[in-house]
Scaffold this active site. Structure first.
Site, short mmCIF file in Angstrom:
data_model
loop_
_atom_site.label_atom_id
_atom_site.label_comp_id
_atom_site.label_asym_id
_atom_site.label_seq_id
_atom_site.Cartn_x
_atom_site.Cartn_y
_atom_site.Cartn_z
N HIS A 1 0.82 -1.21 0.00
CA HIS A 1 0.00 0.00 0.00
C HIS A 1 0.85 1.26 0.00
CE1 HIS A 1 1.11 0.79 4.15
NE2 HIS A 1 0.88 -0.48 4.42
N SER B 1 1.56 4.27 -5.07
CA SER B 1 2.11 5.50 -4.52
C SER B 1 3.46 5.23 -3.83
CB SER B 1 1.09 6.13 -3.57
OG SER B 1 1.45 7.45 -3.21
#
Length: 312
Positions: free
Chosen positions: A71, A139
Site C-alpha cells: 500500500h 504510490s
C-alpha cells in the site's frame, strides 16, 4: 471468479448492525471482515525482528502464482481487497501492512526512507517464505516495489506500479499544498479524512458513515507516525539515486496511472517508463491516485493481460 463486496451488502450490514445497537467500532470490524472474506482473504500476523507485521492472505491457497501487494503512504492492506477479489481465485495474494501503518507495529524511531521500507519488505517476505512473486505497489508502495524489484531481481516475476512515488519531474497539486504548509494526506481533525478521500480519489467507493468515522479516527490517531514517515521520504533527497536504481530492474514492469491523479502528476509515468527498461505504461481515464481502489476490475484485467494469464 471475482468476489468483491457489493454496495447492497454494505447497506444490509450497516442497517442490521445499527438496529442491533452495535458500536461504530463493531460495525467497522464486521464490515472489514466481510469485505476481506468476500475477496477470499483472511488476516494473519508475522513477527520480523521486533516488529509485528499484519497482513492478508488467501483463505484457501490455490495452485497459482503469488502476488504481493504494498500500500501507499498512510494507507493499509485493506486498500487491496477490492482488487484481490478479482485475483484470489487464481493467485495466492499477500497484502501487507508496512511498519508504521495499519495494524502493524508503529515505532517512531526506525528508518522510513524508501530504501529502509524496501528492506523491511524483503525481511517480511523472507519470514513468510514468499519467493519469485508478482509485486504490486501504490504510490509510496509503488516506489518501494520498484526498489525491491531492482534489489532482488531473482525474486520478482513482474512488478505493477500504481501511480508510484519516487519521481516528481512534473509537479502536482499536492506539491503546491505541501509547500504552503497544508498536507491533505495527513488528517489532523474531524473532516480531514473526507477531504483526503476526495483529494486522492476521483472515483470514490461507497463507504457507510459509521465505517468512515472509524477510519477517520484511526487516521487522526496515526498523525505522529505519519508525519515522521512523510518527513523521512520528503527529506531523503533520493530522486537521482532512485532513478538510477530503477534502471536496474530486470522483471517485466507495468505502470498504471490515473489521469486525474492530484497527488502525483500522471505525466511522471512517462519518466518511469523511460527509466525502466521494457516497461509498459497504461493511463486510466477518469481515475485518480488509486486505480486498484477506484477501478479494481479494470486494474485486474490490465495485470492479467500483461502477464498473459487472462481470466477464464
Amino acid at each position: 471468479m471475482p468476489r468483491p463486496l457489493t454496495r447492497n451488502l454494505f447497506l444490509i450490514l450497516t442497517v442490521s448492525l445499527l438496529l442491533s445497537a452495535c458500536s461504530r467500532q463493531g460495525i467497522y470490524e464486521t464490515a472489514i471482515g466481510l469485505e476481506r472474506s468476500s475477496a477470499g482473504l483472511e488476516a494473519d500476523t508475522v513477527t520480523v525482528d521486533s516488529l509485528d507485521i499484519a497482513y492478508l492472505r488467501n483463505h484457501k491457497a490455490v495452485d497459482g502464482d503469488t502476488i504481493v501487494m504494498i500500500h501507499g503512504f498512510g494507507a493499509n492492506k485493506d486498500n487491496w481487497t477490492r482488487l484481490a477479489g478479482h485475483l484470489t481465485g487464481d493467485f495466492n495474494v499477500y497484502a501487507i501492512d508496512l511498519p508504521g501503518h495499519g495494524e502493524s507495529s508503529k515505532p517512531i524511531d526506525i528508518g522510513y526512507r524508501l530504501e529502509d521500507q524496501a528492506g523491511y519488505v524483503a525481511q517480511i517476505l523472507d519470514a513468510l517464505s514468499v519467493d519469485n512473486a508478482h509485486i504490486m505497489g501504490n504510490s509510496m508502495g509503488g516506489a518501494i516495489t520498484a526498489l525491491y524489484a531492482a534489489n532482488h531481481p531473482g525474486k520478482v516475476k513482474s512488478a505493477v506500479l500504481f501511480d508510484p512515488a519516487g519521481i516528481l519531474e512534473y509537479e502536482s497539486e499536492l506539491v503546491d499544498l505541501v509547500m504552503e504548509g497544508d498536507n491533505p494526506l495527513i488528517p489532523r481533525k474531524p473532516g480531514d479524512f473526507e477531504r483526503l478521500m476526495e483529494f486522492a480519489l476521483e472515483k470514490e467507493p461507497f463507504v457507510p458513515w459509521p465505517i468512515m468515522g472509524v477510519m477517520e479516527e484511526r487516521a487522526i490517531a496515526n498523525r505522529e507516525v505519519n508525519e515522521v514517515i512523510f518527513a523521512a521520504i520528503r527529506d531523503a533527497g533520493f530522486e537521482s539515486d532512485f532513478r538510477d536504481a530503477i534502471t536496474e530492474i530486470q522483471a517485466p514492469v507495468l505502470i498504471i496511472w490515473g489521469k486525474e491523479d492530484r497527488v502525483i502528476n500522471y505525466r511522471n509515468g512517462e519518466v518511469f517508463a523511460e527509466a525502466i527498461p521494457g516497461s509498459r505504461l497504461e493511463l486510466m481515464e477518469g481515475i485518480g491516485h488509486a486505480p486498484m481502489v477506484e477501478a479494481p476490475a479494470e486494474s485486474a484485467e490490465l495485470f492479467r493481460t500483461f502477464i498473459g494469464q487472462p481470466a477464464e
